[in-house]
Motif scaffolding. Structure first.
Motif, PDB file in Angstrom:
ATOM      1  N   PRO A  48       0.803  -1.229   0.000  1.00 32.32           N
ATOM      2  CA  PRO A  48       0.000   0.000   0.000  1.00 32.32           C
ATOM      3  C   PRO A  48       0.832   1.274   0.000  1.00 32.32           C
ATOM      4  CG  PRO A  48      -0.850  -1.561   1.616  1.00 32.32           C
ATOM      5  CD  PRO A  48       0.459  -2.109   1.137  1.00 32.32           C
ATOM      6  N   ALA A  49       1.960   1.280   0.731  1.00 31.69           N
ATOM      7  CA  ALA A  49       2.796   2.477   0.759  1.00 31.69           C
ATOM      8  C   ALA A  49       3.401   2.759  -0.614  1.00 31.69           C
ATOM      9  CB  ALA A  49       3.896   2.329   1.807  1.00 31.69           C
ATOM     10  N   THR A  50       3.816   1.698  -1.297  1.00 29.52           N
ATOM     11  CA  THR A  50       4.339   1.863  -2.657  1.00 29.52           C
ATOM     12  C   THR A  50       3.262   2.416  -3.578  1.00 29.52           C
ATOM     13  OG1 THR A  50       5.919   0.062  -2.369  1.00 29.52           O
ATOM     14  CG2 THR A  50       5.349   0.666  -4.625  1.00 29.52           C
ATOM     15  N   GLU A  51       2.038   1.908  -3.450  1.00 28.08           N
ATOM     16  CA  GLU A  51       0.959   2.375  -4.328  1.00 28.08           C
ATOM     17  C   GLU A  51       0.569   3.809  -4.003  1.00 28.08           C
ATOM     18  OE1 GLU A  51       0.191   0.711  -6.957  1.00 28.08           O
ATOM     19  OE2 GLU A  51       1.600  -0.824  -6.252  1.00 28.08           O
ATOM     20  N   ALA A  52       0.659   4.213  -2.738  1.00 24.67           N
ATOM     21  CA  ALA A  52       0.408   5.618  -2.400  1.00 24.67           C
ATOM     22  C   ALA A  52       1.445   6.517  -3.066  1.00 24.67           C
ATOM     23  CB  ALA A  52       0.429   5.803  -0.891  1.00 24.67           C
ATOM     24  N   ALA A  53       2.699   6.062  -3.045  1.00 17.21           N
ATOM     25  CA  ALA A  53       3.768   6.832  -3.692  1.00 17.21           C
ATOM     26  C   ALA A  53       3.572   6.885  -5.201  1.00 17.21           C
ATOM     27  CB  ALA A  53       5.127   6.232  -3.350  1.00 17.21           C
ATOM     28  N   ARG A  54       3.124   5.783  -5.790  1.00 14.66           N
ATOM     29  CA  ARG A  54       2.886   5.758  -7.234  1.00 14.66           C
ATOM     30  C   ARG A  54       1.747   6.705  -7.610  1.00 14.66           C
ATOM     31  NH1 ARG A  54       4.837   1.436 -10.281  1.00 14.66           N
ATOM     32  NH2 ARG A  54       2.913   1.375 -11.497  1.00 14.66           N
ATOM     33  N   LEU A  55       0.695   6.738  -6.783  1.00 12.14           N
ATOM     34  CA  LEU A  55      -0.401   7.679  -7.047  1.00 12.14           C
ATOM     35  C   LEU A  55       0.102   9.116  -6.992  1.00 12.14           C
ATOM     36  CD1 LEU A  55      -3.474   6.253  -5.073  1.00 12.14           C
ATOM     37  CD2 LEU A  55      -3.291   6.538  -7.547  1.00 12.14           C
ATOM     38  N   ALA A  56       0.864   9.425  -5.955  1.00  9.55           N
ATOM     39  CA  ALA A  56       1.391  10.785  -5.817  1.00  9.55           C
ATOM     40  C   ALA A  56       2.257  11.151  -7.014  1.00  9.55           C
ATOM     41  CB  ALA A  56       2.178  10.912  -4.517  1.00  9.55           C
ATOM     42  N   ALA A  57       3.092  10.207  -7.470  1.00  6.28           N
ATOM     43  CA  ALA A  57       3.982  10.479  -8.601  1.00  6.28           C
ATOM     44  C   ALA A  57       3.216  10.629  -9.906  1.00  6.28           C
ATOM     45  CB  ALA A  57       5.008   9.360  -8.723  1.00  6.28           C
ATOM     46  N   ALA A  58       2.063   9.982 -10.004  1.00  7.17           N
ATOM     47  CA  ALA A  58       1.277  10.032 -11.242  1.00  7.17           C
ATOM     48  C   ALA A  58       0.319  11.206 -11.295  1.00  7.17           C
ATOM     49  CB  ALA A  58       0.486   8.728 -11.403  1.00  7.17           C
ATOM     50  N   LEU A  59       0.305  12.024 -10.240  1.00  8.73           N
ATOM     51  CA  LEU A  59      -0.655  13.114 -10.163  1.00  8.73           C
ATOM     52  C   LEU A  59      -0.412  14.171 -11.247  1.00  8.73           C
ATOM     53  CD1 LEU A  59      -3.042  14.033  -8.414  1.00  8.73           C
ATOM     54  CD2 LEU A  59      -1.401  15.194  -6.920  1.00  8.73           C
ATOM     55  N   HIS A  60       0.842  14.350 -11.673  1.00  3.13           N
ATOM     56  CA  HIS A  60       1.190  15.345 -12.695  1.00  3.13           C
ATOM     57  C   HIS A  60       1.979  14.697 -13.821  1.00  3.13           C
ATOM     58  CE1 HIS A  60       0.746  17.674  -8.929  1.00  3.13           C
ATOM     59  NE2 HIS A  60       0.203  18.574  -9.716  1.00  3.13           N
ATOM     60  N   ASP A  61       1.876  15.291 -15.020  1.00  2.55           N
ATOM     61  CA  ASP A  61       2.692  14.807 -16.126  1.00  2.55           C
ATOM     62  C   ASP A  61       4.021  15.568 -16.155  1.00  2.55           C
ATOM     63  OD1 ASP A  61       2.287  17.309 -17.317  1.00  2.55           O
ATOM     64  OD2 ASP A  61       0.785  16.586 -18.743  1.00  2.55           O
ATOM     65  N   GLY A  62       4.776  15.375 -17.212  1.00  4.31           N
ATOM     66  CA  GLY A  62       6.096  15.980 -17.282  1.00  4.31           C
ATOM     67  C   GLY A  62       6.082  17.491 -17.374  1.00  4.31           C
ATOM     68  N   ASP A  63       4.958  18.079 -17.758  1.00  2.64           N
ATOM     69  CA  ASP A  63       4.824  19.535 -17.812  1.00  2.64           C
ATOM     70  C   ASP A  63       4.153  20.093 -16.560  1.00  2.64           C
ATOM     71  OD1 ASP A  63       6.011  19.906 -20.300  1.00  2.64           O
ATOM     72  OD2 ASP A  63       4.135  19.423 -21.352  1.00  2.64           O
ATOM     73  N   ARG A  64       4.035  19.260 -15.541  1.00  8.94           N
ATOM     74  CA  ARG A  64       3.423  19.634 -14.263  1.00  8.94           C
ATOM     75  C   ARG A  64       1.934  19.931 -14.405  1.00  8.94           C
ATOM     76  NH1 ARG A  64       7.360  18.350 -10.335  1.00  8.94           N
ATOM     77  NH2 ARG A  64       9.346  18.570 -11.418  1.00  8.94           N
ATOM     78  N   ARG A  65       1.308  19.424 -15.432  1.00 13.28           N
ATOM     79  CA  ARG A  65      -0.143  19.500 -15.556  1.00 13.28           C
ATOM     80  C   ARG A  65      -0.755  18.353 -14.778  1.00 13.28           C
ATOM     81  NH1 ARG A  65      -2.977  22.232 -19.410  1.00 13.28           N
ATOM     82  NH2 ARG A  65      -4.400  20.473 -19.708  1.00 13.28           N
ATOM     83  N   SER A 102      10.472  29.203   0.327  1.00 10.40           N
ATOM     84  CA  SER A 102      10.759  28.205  -0.698  1.00 10.40           C
ATOM     85  C   SER A 102      12.046  28.582  -1.421  1.00 10.40           C
ATOM     86  CB  SER A 102       9.602  28.128  -1.699  1.00 10.40           C
ATOM     87  OG  SER A 102       9.866  27.193  -2.721  1.00 10.40           O
ATOM     88  N   HIS A 103      12.694  27.574  -2.001  1.00 10.11           N
ATOM     89  CA  HIS A 103      13.983  27.784  -2.659  1.00 10.11           C
ATOM     90  C   HIS A 103      13.894  27.733  -4.179  1.00 10.11           C
ATOM     91  CE1 HIS A 103      15.786  27.546   1.297  1.00 10.11           C
ATOM     92  NE2 HIS A 103      15.106  26.435   1.499  1.00 10.11           N
ATOM     93  N   GLY A 104      12.676  27.725  -4.703  1.00  3.87           N
ATOM     94  CA  GLY A 104      12.535  27.726  -6.153  1.00  3.87           C
ATOM     95  C   GLY A 104      11.079  27.750  -6.555  1.00  3.87           C
ATOM     96  N   ALA A 105      10.785  28.291  -7.748  1.00  6.85           N
ATOM     97  CA  ALA A 105       9.436  28.318  -8.297  1.00  6.85           C
ATOM     98  C   ALA A 105       9.274  27.155  -9.265  1.00  6.85           C
ATOM     99  CB  ALA A 105       9.178  29.639  -9.006  1.00  6.85           C
ATOM    100  N   LEU A 106       8.119  26.514  -9.233  1.00  6.99           N
ATOM    101  CA  LEU A 106       7.875  25.354 -10.079  1.00  6.99           C
ATOM    102  C   LEU A 106       6.381  25.183 -10.247  1.00  6.99           C
ATOM    103  CD1 LEU A 106       9.247  22.910 -11.511  1.00  6.99           C
ATOM    104  CD2 LEU A 106       8.835  21.621  -9.400  1.00  6.99           C
ATOM    105  N   GLY A 107       5.945  24.876 -11.469  1.00  7.12           N
ATOM    106  CA  GLY A 107       4.529  24.659 -11.694  1.00  7.12           C
ATOM    107  C   GLY A 107       4.242  24.345 -13.141  1.00  7.12           C
ATOM    108  N   GLU A 108       2.982  24.476 -13.513  1.00  6.08           N
ATOM    109  CA  GLU A 108       2.524  24.107 -14.845  1.00  6.08           C
ATOM    110  C   GLU A 108       3.268  24.897 -15.919  1.00  6.08           C
ATOM    111  OE1 GLU A 108      -1.698  23.901 -17.330  1.00  6.08           O
ATOM    112  OE2 GLU A 108      -1.625  24.793 -15.328  1.00  6.08           O
ATOM    113  N   ALA A 109       3.804  24.171 -16.875  1.00  3.23           N
ATOM    114  CA  ALA A 109       4.572  24.799 -17.949  1.00  3.23           C
ATOM    115  C   ALA A 109       3.701  25.750 -18.761  1.00  3.23           C
ATOM    116  CB  ALA A 109       5.164  23.724 -18.863  1.00  3.23           C
ATOM    117  N   GLY A 110       4.311  26.872 -19.188  1.00  2.63           N
ATOM    118  CA  GLY A 110       3.616  27.818 -20.037  1.00  2.63           C
ATOM    119  C   GLY A 110       2.893  28.926 -19.300  1.00  2.63           C
ATOM    120  N   TYR A 111       3.010  28.947 -17.981  1.00  3.55           N
ATOM    121  CA  TYR A 111       2.317  29.959 -17.190  1.00  3.55           C
ATOM    122  C   TYR A 111       3.284  30.598 -16.209  1.00  3.55           C
ATOM    123  CZ  TYR A 111      -1.912  27.939 -19.106  1.00  3.55           C
ATOM    124  OH  TYR A 111      -2.873  27.496 -19.978  1.00  3.55           O
TER     125      TYR A 111
END
Length: 479
Positions: free
Chosen positions: A240-257, A294-303
């Protein structure tokens, strides 16, 4: 568009400033902390104080409205205050002002330099809990309407003026939606003015045009019926812990969408005009990052950063856990794991549809052998008023007269009860606030800049005439 003489308004405000601030200080001394059951009597006293002051201001109808029961002990909710002052003119638009009279908890030991419930004026600033959030911004309407009357010679406002000041905003407004729907006939209006917001800065006055919505949830994952040995079973059964981590990792695509299918369906995209207006603001990203720790800005590409926090929907991992968390190691496959997510929504998104999309996404992503539950705690709808809406333009003109400079535009990345008013009343929501980021809402040493507070008074004095002169406002709900 109003005929209100600016010099007459300012002269009236100057003549009554001291008495106004004395009254505000008296109200700020009431520790109306809605989150503390021990302060329930103080919250009620705050409502009664405001009701009496609104009658003194001239409102012919003032009522303290009880709210529904909360909690298993059947204790009543905190009271709201309703006031109404008809214009007397057949075609006058009706405007509802929203704010709240409850405040956040505060104690000297939290880091306050002074007693948080003993207002202290220093160098043009008034320090007290609620000075900016939200008693000061509610109270400026009392002097504003009096200045409007004095300068125009009217005996009633140029609009049908209503106020709804709730007592539970700092506790999540648990009874507010039900109250608004139950009292929708009394609250009916052509526009809502929310005075529970702020400006970009002292030097850059702004009007907020919308707030994001919110829905959040917890995902509970269940694997083995108990923790099991990772050497004997690991790699051969689902974790279950691995699957929770997989869900979290799958929440965004490579462009942070956000990668949840259907998540962006129906959203109102930023116009190029809005993007240009946001870009006009003197935004210092390095300073903003410092305030965010925070030490950096990061978010959805193109905005840009401002576009991301004001006008784009988001998904955030608020917490993740499962398995052994103590010192050293413990070689197990845990039996359970949890993931907490929140979703900020923008105009065009429907919280129910988003929740359905999240449930479907979780179910499709989990392997056989993992049971799950998704629990949503509620939802707040987004609200947005178009830049060309006539009521918004009235706010901009009134504020421009008070400040003597160009008014720019922002949105609010957070969420609030404004959308409940929009939904129940079918009226556009406008934001009129004079607070600045340094006022320290919810923090020790909350304060309000007194000169800005007077600008709020002046804006309100001009606004009612401008709205009336502009004709009846558009009743269509914002997108």
């Amino acid at each position: 568009m109003s005929n209100t003489p600016d010099t007459a308004v300012r002269a009236y405000i100057d003549a009554h400033r001291a008495a106004f601030l004395d009254d505000l200080a008296e109200w700020l001394r009431i520790p109306s902390v809605s989150a503390d059951p021990a302060r329930a009597a103080d919250v009620r006293r705050s409502a009664q104080w405001l009701a009496a002051k609104l009658r003194e201001t001239g409102f012919p109808t003032v009522e303290v409205w009880e709210t529904g029961e909360t909690g298993t002990d059947g204790a009543p909710g905190a009271p709201a205050v309703f006031a109404e002052w008809p214009s007397g003119e057949e075609d006058a638009p009706t405007v509802l002002v929203y704010g709240h009279h409850d405040v956040q908890p505060a104690a000297r030991e939290d880091g306050w330099h002074t007693d948080p419930f003993e207002p202290t004026a220093v160098d043009g600033r008034l320090y007290a809990r609620g000075a900016a959030d939200d008693k000061g911004q509610v109270f400026f309407h009392t002097l504003g309407v009096r200045a409007h009357l004095a300068a125009t010679g009217r005996t009633a406002p140029a609009v049908n003026l209503k106020l709804l000041i709730e007592g539970e905003e700092e506790s999540g407004s648990p009874n507010f939606p039900a109250l608004v729907h139950a009292r929708a006939d009394r609250l009916a209006c052509d526009a809502v003015i929310v005075s529970d917001t702020g400006m970009w800065s002292e030097d850059t006055p702004t009007v907020c045009t919308g707030m994001r919505g919110l829905t959040d949830c917890q995902i509970d994952l269940y694997g083995p019926d108990q923790d099991i040995h990772s050497g004997s079973f690991g790699g051969a059964v689902p974790n279950p812990a691995t699957e929770a981590a997989r869900l979290a990792a799958a929440l965004h695509d490579g462009d942070r969408r956000v990668a949840i299918p259907g998540f962006y369906d129906g959203i109102v995209e930023l116009s190029e005009a809005e993007r240009e207006l946001f870009a006009e603001l003197p935004f210092d990203e390095k300073r903003w990052l410092g305030a965010a720790h925070s030490h950096g800005a990061l978010g959805e590409a193109g905005y840009s950063t401002l576009e991301r926090v004001w006008a784009r929907p988001t998904a955030e991992v608020n917490g993740i856990g499962g398995g052994y968390q103590g010192p050293g190691g413990k070689t197990i496959v845990p039996s359970t794991a949890q993931l907490k997510l929140s979703f900020r929504l923008v105009a065009g998104q429907d919280a129910d549809r988003v929740q359905q999309s999240v449930r479907a996404w979780v179910a499709a992503a989990l392997p056989e052998g993992i049971r799950h539950e998704v629990t949503f705690w509620g939802a707040t709808r987004p609200c947005l008023t178009p830049l060309d809406h006539p009521a918004l333009q009235s706010v901009v003109r009134a504020m421009g007269r008070a400040f003597g400079q160009k008014i720019r535009f922002t949105r609010e990345g957070g969420s609030g009860p404004a959308a409940d008013l929009q939904d129940a009343l079918g009226a556009p929501v406008l934001f009129l606030g004079i607070s600045v980021p340094s006022d320290g809402w919810h923090a020790p040493n909350e304060k309000v800049e007194l000169d800005l507070l007077m600008k709020g008074v002046e804006t309100a004095a001009y606004l009612w005439g401008d709205l009336a002169a502009s004709g009846r406002t558009d009743r269509r709900p914002s997108p």
